[in-house]
Design an enzyme around this catalytic site. Sequence first.
Site, PDB file in Angstrom:
ATOM      1  N   HIS A 123       8.759  -1.101   9.296  1.00 30.91           N
ATOM      2  CA  HIS A 123       9.042  -2.078   8.244  1.00 30.91           C
ATOM      3  C   HIS A 123       8.151  -1.790   7.030  1.00 30.91           C
ATOM      4  O   HIS A 123       7.354  -0.848   7.051  1.00 30.91           O
ATOM      5  CB  HIS A 123       8.724  -3.484   8.781  1.00 30.91           C
ATOM      6  CG  HIS A 123       7.255  -3.682   9.058  1.00 30.91           C
ATOM      7  ND1 HIS A 123       6.674  -4.906   9.219  1.00 30.91           N
ATOM      8  CD2 HIS A 123       6.242  -2.776   9.191  1.00 30.91           C
ATOM      9  CE1 HIS A 123       5.378  -4.770   9.428  1.00 30.91           C
ATOM     10  NE2 HIS A 123       5.090  -3.489   9.421  1.00 30.91           N
ATOM     11  N   ARG A 124       8.255  -2.637   5.996  1.00 32.57           N
ATOM     12  CA  ARG A 124       7.282  -2.662   4.901  1.00 32.57           C
ATOM     13  C   ARG A 124       6.560  -4.006   4.941  1.00 32.57           C
ATOM     14  O   ARG A 124       7.008  -4.938   5.593  1.00 32.57           O
ATOM     15  CB  ARG A 124       7.969  -2.505   3.531  1.00 32.57           C
ATOM     16  CG  ARG A 124       8.706  -1.209   3.298  1.00 32.57           C
ATOM     17  CD  ARG A 124       7.924   0.035   3.608  1.00 32.57           C
ATOM     18  NE  ARG A 124       6.669   0.210   2.904  1.00 32.57           N
ATOM     19  CZ  ARG A 124       6.427   1.110   1.967  1.00 32.57           C
ATOM     20  NH1 ARG A 124       7.389   1.945   1.603  1.00 32.57           N
ATOM     21  NH2 ARG A 124       5.228   1.217   1.416  1.00 32.57           N
ATOM     22  N   SER A 125       5.467  -4.106   4.198  1.00 31.29           N
ATOM     23  CA  SER A 125       4.750  -5.389   4.212  1.00 31.29           C
ATOM     24  C   SER A 125       5.575  -6.484   3.534  1.00 31.29           C
ATOM     25  O   SER A 125       5.445  -7.659   3.863  1.00 31.29           O
ATOM     26  CB  SER A 125       3.379  -5.248   3.578  1.00 31.29           C
ATOM     27  OG  SER A 125       3.450  -4.607   2.334  1.00 31.29           O
TER      28      SER A 125
ATOM     29  N   ASP B 275      -3.888   1.051  11.669  1.00 28.58           N
ATOM     30  CA  ASP B 275      -3.501   1.662  10.397  1.00 28.58           C
ATOM     31  C   ASP B 275      -4.567   1.298   9.371  1.00 28.58           C
ATOM     32  O   ASP B 275      -4.481   0.249   8.730  1.00 28.58           O
ATOM     33  CB  ASP B 275      -2.121   1.185   9.921  1.00 28.58           C
ATOM     34  CG  ASP B 275      -1.740   1.826   8.581  1.00 28.58           C
ATOM     35  OD1 ASP B 275      -2.503   2.701   8.111  1.00 28.58           O
ATOM     36  OD2 ASP B 275      -0.689   1.463   8.009  1.00 28.58           O
TER      37      ASP B 275
ATOM     38  N   GLU C 197      -2.862   5.507  12.286  1.00 29.31           N
ATOM     39  CA  GLU C 197      -1.971   5.873  11.170  1.00 29.31           C
ATOM     40  C   GLU C 197      -2.803   6.005   9.899  1.00 29.31           C
ATOM     41  O   GLU C 197      -3.750   5.239   9.686  1.00 29.31           O
ATOM     42  CB  GLU C 197      -0.935   4.756  11.021  1.00 29.31           C
ATOM     43  CG  GLU C 197       0.025   4.928   9.862  1.00 29.31           C
ATOM     44  CD  GLU C 197       0.913   3.690   9.738  1.00 29.31           C
ATOM     45  OE1 GLU C 197       1.231   3.058  10.763  1.00 29.31           O
ATOM     46  OE2 GLU C 197       1.270   3.339   8.604  1.00 29.31           O
TER      47      GLU C 197
ATOM     48  N   SER D  80       0.872  -1.182   0.000  1.00 26.74           N
ATOM     49  CA  SER D  80       0.000   0.000   0.000  1.00 26.74           C
ATOM     50  C   SER D  80       0.909   1.232   0.000  1.00 26.74           C
ATOM     51  O   SER D  80       1.102   1.886   1.000  1.00 26.74           O
ATOM     52  CB  SER D  80      -0.909  -0.010   1.229  1.00 26.74           C
ATOM     53  OG  SER D  80      -0.154   0.052   2.423  1.00 26.74           O
TER      54      SER D  80
ATOM     55  N   LYS E 196       7.143  -0.101  14.369  1.00 27.60           N
ATOM     56  CA  LYS E 196       6.061  -0.940  13.849  1.00 27.60           C
ATOM     57  C   LYS E 196       6.711  -1.981  12.968  1.00 27.60           C
ATOM     58  O   LYS E 196       7.326  -1.656  11.954  1.00 27.60           O
ATOM     59  CB  LYS E 196       5.119  -0.043  13.040  1.00 27.60           C
ATOM     60  CG  LYS E 196       4.043  -0.796  12.316  1.00 27.60           C
ATOM     61  CD  LYS E 196       3.050   0.147  11.674  1.00 27.60           C
ATOM     62  CE  LYS E 196       3.181   0.106  10.176  1.00 27.60           C
ATOM     63  NZ  LYS E 196       1.933   0.458   9.474  1.00 27.60           N
TER      64      LYS E 196
ATOM     65  N   HIS F  49      -3.111  -6.210   2.646  1.00 27.69           N
ATOM     66  CA  HIS F  49      -2.181  -7.214   3.190  1.00 27.69           C
ATOM     67  C   HIS F  49      -2.830  -8.569   3.444  1.00 27.69           C
ATOM     68  O   HIS F  49      -2.192  -9.457   4.005  1.00 27.69           O
ATOM     69  CB  HIS F  49      -1.565  -6.720   4.503  1.00 27.69           C
ATOM     70  CG  HIS F  49      -0.695  -5.521   4.310  1.00 27.69           C
ATOM     71  ND1 HIS F  49      -0.235  -4.756   5.346  1.00 27.69           N
ATOM     72  CD2 HIS F  49      -0.201  -4.935   3.190  1.00 27.69           C
ATOM     73  CE1 HIS F  49       0.500  -3.765   4.881  1.00 27.69           C
ATOM     74  NE2 HIS F  49       0.534  -3.845   3.580  1.00 27.69           N
TER      75      HIS F  49
ATOM     76  N   GLU G  78       1.873  -9.497   7.043  1.00 28.38           N
ATOM     77  CA  GLU G  78       2.717  -9.084   8.170  1.00 28.38           C
ATOM     78  C   GLU G  78       2.580 -10.039   9.352  1.00 28.38           C
ATOM     79  O   GLU G  78       2.987  -9.721  10.466  1.00 28.38           O
ATOM     80  CB  GLU G  78       2.400  -7.638   8.554  1.00 28.38           C
ATOM     81  CG  GLU G  78       2.700  -6.691   7.391  1.00 28.38           C
ATOM     82  CD  GLU G  78       2.577  -5.230   7.735  1.00 28.38           C
ATOM     83  OE1 GLU G  78       2.055  -4.894   8.816  1.00 28.38           O
ATOM     84  OE2 GLU G  78       3.003  -4.404   6.903  1.00 28.38           O
TER      85      GLU G  78
ATOM     86  N   ASP H 196       1.652   8.448   7.212  1.00 33.07           N
ATOM     87  CA  ASP H 196       2.495   7.517   6.447  1.00 33.07           C
ATOM     88  C   ASP H 196       2.480   7.979   4.983  1.00 33.07           C
ATOM     89  O   ASP H 196       3.363   8.717   4.546  1.00 33.07           O
ATOM     90  CB  ASP H 196       1.964   6.093   6.645  1.00 33.07           C
ATOM     91  CG  ASP H 196       2.619   5.051   5.745  1.00 33.07           C
ATOM     92  OD1 ASP H 196       3.627   5.366   5.095  1.00 33.07           O
ATOM     93  OD2 ASP H 196       2.119   3.901   5.678  1.00 33.07           O
TER      94      ASP H 196
ATOM     95  N   GLN I 208      -6.325  -1.939   7.280  1.00 28.11           N
ATOM     96  CA  GLN I 208      -5.163  -2.786   6.991  1.00 28.11           C
ATOM     97  C   GLN I 208      -4.532  -3.419   8.232  1.00 28.11           C
ATOM     98  O   GLN I 208      -4.101  -4.560   8.191  1.00 28.11           O
ATOM     99  CB  GLN I 208      -4.136  -1.927   6.252  1.00 28.11           C
ATOM    100  CG  GLN I 208      -2.888  -2.610   5.796  1.00 28.11           C
ATOM    101  CD  GLN I 208      -1.992  -1.649   5.014  1.00 28.11           C
ATOM    102  OE1 GLN I 208      -2.248  -1.361   3.847  1.00 28.11           O
ATOM    103  NE2 GLN I 208      -0.955  -1.145   5.658  1.00 28.11           N
ATOM    104  N   GLU I 209      -4.466  -2.656   9.337  1.00 26.96           N
ATOM    105  CA  GLU I 209      -3.694  -3.157  10.484  1.00 26.96           C
ATOM    106  C   GLU I 209      -4.369  -2.858  11.822  1.00 26.96           C
ATOM    107  O   GLU I 209      -4.770  -1.722  12.079  1.00 26.96           O
ATOM    108  CB  GLU I 209      -2.292  -2.521  10.485  1.00 26.96           C
ATOM    109  CG  GLU I 209      -1.529  -2.841   9.213  1.00 26.96           C
ATOM    110  CD  GLU I 209      -0.229  -2.060   9.063  1.00 26.96           C
ATOM    111  OE1 GLU I 209       0.345  -1.641  10.087  1.00 26.96           O
ATOM    112  OE2 GLU I 209       0.201  -1.868   7.916  1.00 26.96           O
TER     113      GLU I 209
ATOM    114  N   LYS J 205       9.818   5.186   6.991  1.00 26.67           N
ATOM    115  CA  LYS J 205      10.183   3.970   6.260  1.00 26.67           C
ATOM    116  C   LYS J 205      11.350   4.342   5.356  1.00 26.67           C
ATOM    117  O   LYS J 205      11.191   5.174   4.444  1.00 26.67           O
ATOM    118  CB  LYS J 205       9.021   3.517   5.383  1.00 26.67           C
ATOM    119  CG  LYS J 205       7.774   3.046   6.125  1.00 26.67           C
ATOM    120  CD  LYS J 205       6.606   3.034   5.147  1.00 26.67           C
ATOM    121  CE  LYS J 205       5.456   2.171   5.600  1.00 26.67           C
ATOM    122  NZ  LYS J 205       4.245   2.425   4.764  1.00 26.67           N
TER     123      LYS J 205
END
Length: 420
Positions: free
Chosen positions: A365-367, A242, A285, A42, A388, A155, A205, A312, A163-164, A337
Amino acid sequence: MTAISRVIGRQILDSRGNPSVEVDVTLVDGSRGRAAVPSGASTGAAEAVELRDGDPARFHGKGVSKAVAAVNGEIADAVAGLDAEDQARVDETMIALDGTKEKGRLGANALLGVSLATVKAAAVAHDQPLFRYVGGVGARLLPVPMMNIVNGGAHADNPLDFQEFMIAPVGAASFFEAVRMGSEVFHTLRRSLAAAGHSVNVGDEGGFAPTFATADQALEFVVRAIEETGYRPGTDITICLDPASSEFFRDGLYSYGGEGVDRSVDEHIAYLLDLAARYPITSIEDPMAENDITGWKKLTAAAAPALQLVGDDVFCTDADRLLDGVEGGYANAILVKVNQIGTLTETLRTVDTAHKAGYQVVISHRSGETEDTTIADLAVGLGCGQIKTGSLSRSDRTAKYNQLIRIEEELGNQARYAGS
Ligand SMILES: O=C(O)[C@@H](CO)OP(=O)(O)O
Ligand SMILES: [Mg+2]
């Protein structure tokens, strides 16, 4: 002795099975640093360009042989002989060599691999752990981890719009204890999902990806898992979200496909604030889409100052974009990131800008990740206070937690955990 003598790039695989760039930088004294580059799903529109080959016959177009060739050719030639201690010079040389604003000619994935491998080689030459080389004697703050235990959006293959769904063990006494608490809740959640007949398959993730359609469903399970494990939601462990709202903002509406509801900007804001009131949520986020600056301003004005609003996609780890937020009065924290901006030097400027503006920093991190743990060291070296880096399973995620456990051990009684 710290001059760069050799740069080698190669193509490896990331946690989604896609190609990524890895770089080894060797110095004249033999010190070597190795860094692997992560990749997002994303992604923000203003991110530095990740160069992919686009040849459908190889790796479904996702190969990175051009970026690897740039590392082994033009970049290796340009940085050979430069002092690895002079990180800014190395990074500026690569930025000038690329010559584009978004690093699209050589690829931000090429530049970042060399940039991070350089600082790691320099740390080795100084016989120092990376966090110490980056942060000096003052580096001792262990970040609060935001652990992603329910995955949705881009994800996962479920209908969840957000997403999270993350847990943050703010009440832990140490980073080690934070990981223990998070892991316990993760396993409680697995049991309660299974008992309720839900899938315990995981997303990109490592968080569970049950077929929930609403945020409420996920939040209820998470709160109950915290309680059943014996912790107090909101005191020992808080919840962070997020939604990655850029992903479902269309034609001026927040289009909740999983839920089957369209919300106007005002309705979306009211919905988020209602969730924050009903659950122990301390951080959201990308609550608003990257191009909905009006919405960002409205939400920031309406939300309690204690609610962390993390930019982000809207900032893309870019210090100038962050300054737009500071001046425009939106967000109060930034997600950092390294591959969104493409070099360590620019990342340092962004973190510094955030700290000066009183914005919180969450390193991320990234996915799509690898076994590389650089961000764990950067979290401590830069005193970010929050990290994160996914769930409590999958080695690409636990590698970062495990590195932070080692750093905390190394710091001994100097270590300080950033919790409440
Ligand atoms: O949106 C995010 O914050 C990230 C990391 O969790 O996802 P991606 O790397 O896919 O952009
Ligand atoms: Mg995000």
